[in-house]
Design an enzyme around this catalytic site. Structure first.
Site: not given
Ligand code: HXC
Ligand code: NAP
Length: 284
Positions: A148, A41
């Site tokens: 995870y 960005r």
């Protein structure tokens, strides 16, 4: 280990390529002959990275692009095709994350992370895949996930949910798009202390110390180690690998998984004492 022209002729688009692990991959791929496009960005951050890479003789274009916006993703890929004429590799590396008790999250916080990691990775993959299928060229997608994605983890729940989705995408498209010669590979990094991750995940010295202390190999990762693995996975030497995730974490996630691994804290003296307490079979 690598020949200097390992990635020569390949055009690689790296999301989040202006910082951290994305920047390390850009630098290594460029050294190995790849032509690069980096998106993120913040234009100033991308420009600084592009200047550094160009100073090393690496060809790179950059563009401000929010991967949450499919229109911006399409425009960024248009620019890659206009400039280079083709694209061979997409690296879905852009991410957003921070630690928080889940009950404190607003809906917008959940959206911010899942939209970057899951939707952003899928928008980029879809945009690249449609182009590769139409042109009949094939291609490679490298996704950066986290351990995870398999285990789940408290306090980073939107990220865990999103990375699990990216893992499912990796494996699903490995099969569905194999007929188009599109490979899907992934890397699951352990702790690599980048500014972006450490400022949001381990913002105090105490948290950082306890987090970094979980690694059996006794240190955190160096971005160059991940970049070398990534270079292999996107190279033609890995052309029969698809749907696979390679973990690079110094043994961290297995340390958390093994029920008795905390016994590593015991000294030789502790073991003498404990061993003496454990019943043994006596020879009669
Ligand atoms: C609670 C928070 C918060 C925080 C933001 N929010 N930070 N809530 N705790 N620390 C909330 C805001 O209040 C807002 O909700 C909503 O989230 C969106 O915030 P914005 O600032 O408007 O979002 P945005 O500008 O889109 O920024 C996205 C971001 C930011 C994810 C919040 O941190 C970011 O830009 N991150 C990019 C880089 C990054 O995260 N790198 C780390 C990747 S490391 P309300 O309701 O108030 O409007 C990684 C490693 C994993 O993934 C494994 C490690 C081992
Ligand atoms: P980082 O430096 O913060 O990298 C994240 C990058 O994503 C930034 O360049 C950021 O640039 C970009 N980004 C964020 N939101 C974006 C959006 N909406 N659109 C486009 N770009 C966006 O962190 P990092 O540690 O290098 O992480 C890189 C990858 O490794 C991530 O996928 C992360 O989950 C994974 N990972 C890291 C670790 C670790 O220990 N570091 C461990 C496991 C997994 P802008 O802010 O300018 O957009």
């Amino acid at each position: 280990m690598f020949q200097e022209d390992l990635l020569k002729g390949k055009v690689v688009l790296i999301t989040g390529g202006g910082t951290g692990l994305g920047k390390a991959m850009a630098s290594r791929f460029g050294q190995l002959g790849a032509d690069l496009a980096i998106i993120g960005r913040r234009t100033d951050v991308l420009r600084n990275t592009a200047d550094e890479l160009e100073a090393d003789g690496i060809e790179v274009i950059f563009r401000s692009c929010d991967v949450r916006d499919p229109g911006q993703v399409a425009a960024a890929m248009d620019q890659v095709y206009d400039h280079y004429g083709h694209m061979d590799v997409l690296v879905n590396n852009a991410a957003g994350n921070f630690i928080s008790p889940t009950e404190r999250l607003s809906h917008r916080a959940v959206d911010a992370i899942i939209n970057i990691v899951l939707h952003g990775s899928m928008y980029c993959t879809l945009e690249a895949g449609k182009r590769w299928i139409a042109a009949g060229t094939g291609g490679t997608v490298l996704n950066i996930v986290a351990s995870y994605a398999w285990t789940g983890s408290g306090y980073v729940v939107p990220s865990a949910v999103a990375k699990a989705g990216v893992l499912a995408m990796t494996r699903s498209l490995a099969v569905e798009w194999a007929k188009y010669h599109i490979r899907q590979v992934a890397i699951s990094p352990g702790p690599f202390p980048t500014e972006g991750a450490w400022s949001r995940l381990v913002p105090t010295p105490e948290l950082a110390q306890s987090f970094e202390g979980r690694v059996p190999l006794g240190r955190t990762g160096d971005p160059s180690e991940l970049a070398n693995l990534a270079a292999y996975l996107i190279s033609d030497y890995a052309s029969f690998i698809t749907g696979e995730v390679v973990t690079i974490d110094g043994g961290e996630w297995l340390n958390g998984a093994g029920q008795f691994n905390t016994l590593s804290q015991l000294t030789a003296q502790d073991w003498d004492h404990i061993s003496a307490m454990i019943p043994r079979n006596k020879k009669s």
